[in-house]
Design a protein around this motif. Structure first.
Motif: not given
Length: 237
Positions: A18, A55-56, A59, A63, A85, A209-210, A212-215
């Motif tokens: 992650f 959406t999780f 994300g 990636r 995301v 997630c933004d 870029t798919g990152r939390c």
């Protein structure tokens, strides 16, 4: 992103981290195994938690490498939401299944193809033998298998039945950060890892997630270890 062979000569399984030390350090594999099945559900039947879980998943898929096969039972997948995301809709191959048996068959074919980055399916119920088949097909490759398990009815637990999944997650919405001006801050999620193979369950508050798919960790959680470190140095001085 992919681990190859460790110093002992044993082949290590491919893992997608992650990128958050506080999260990855709690996972037995240091991230999500790419050659494995993972299950995700909303913490409640509420639509907001269902969207958070979706959406999780998006994300995670964003990636991963390559195309993404997403198998649905109903036409409610919102492409602009996935793009937010980091999952470009052009990467997604959509398939609609008549029932869970057909959905399982499509997912198995996608995992056997070995040319996809992720295979995602949306179900309400899936028996242990079906999840075991998905896990066995995923092993040996680097195409992650993701199951979105929706609530079948009020009060039901999508993760209540036994499963061969390596990790099982519940995603719930949490209040966003207050802003100095009127508006809504970045969404937050309560990640709850209900089960993982070779590790313990845990809960962690993260920012959603933004692009870029990152939390991310909420600012107070990021600042807390730094403050503790400064206090320790001051006490030792």
């Amino acid at each position: 992103m992919l681990s190859a062979i460790d110093g002992t000569g044993f082949r290590r399984r491919p893992v997608l981290p992650f990128g958050l030390e506080r999260l990855d350090s709690k996972l037995a594999d240091g991230g999500l195994r790419l050659d494995a099945l993972h299950e995700i559900s909303g913490a409640t039947p509420d639509l907001t938690d269902d969207c958070a879980a979706t959406t999780f998943l998006g994300g995670i898929a964003a990636r991963c490498w390559g195309p993404v096969l997403w198998v649905v039972r109903r036409r409610d997948l919102f492409a602009p939401g996935l793009a937010q995301v980091g999952l470009d809709p052009k990467r997604v191959i959509y398939a609609e299944a008549r029932d869970d048996d057909e959905l399982l068959a499509i997912m198995e074919e996608g995992l056997r193809h070995r040319g996809l980055g992720a295979v995602i399916g949306e179900v309400k119920r899936l028996a242990m033998p079906a999840t075991r088949r998905l896990q066995l097909v995923a092993e040996g490759g680097r195409t992650i298998a993701l199951l979105l398990k929706r609530h079948a009815r009020e009060g039901s637990d999508p993760l209540g039945a036994p499963s061969a999944a390596v990790t099982r997650w519940r995603i719930g919405c949490a209040p966003s950060a207050p802003l100095p001006v009127e508006g809504v801050g970045r969404p937050r999620w309560e990640l709850s890892l209900a089960r993982q193979r070779g590790g313990e369950s845990f809960q962690l508050l993260v920012e959603a997630c933004d692009a870029t798919g990152r939390c991310a960790l909420p600012a107070p959680l990021v600042a807390r270890p730094r403050a503790a470190g400064r206090a320790a140095r001051a006490a030792a001085a």
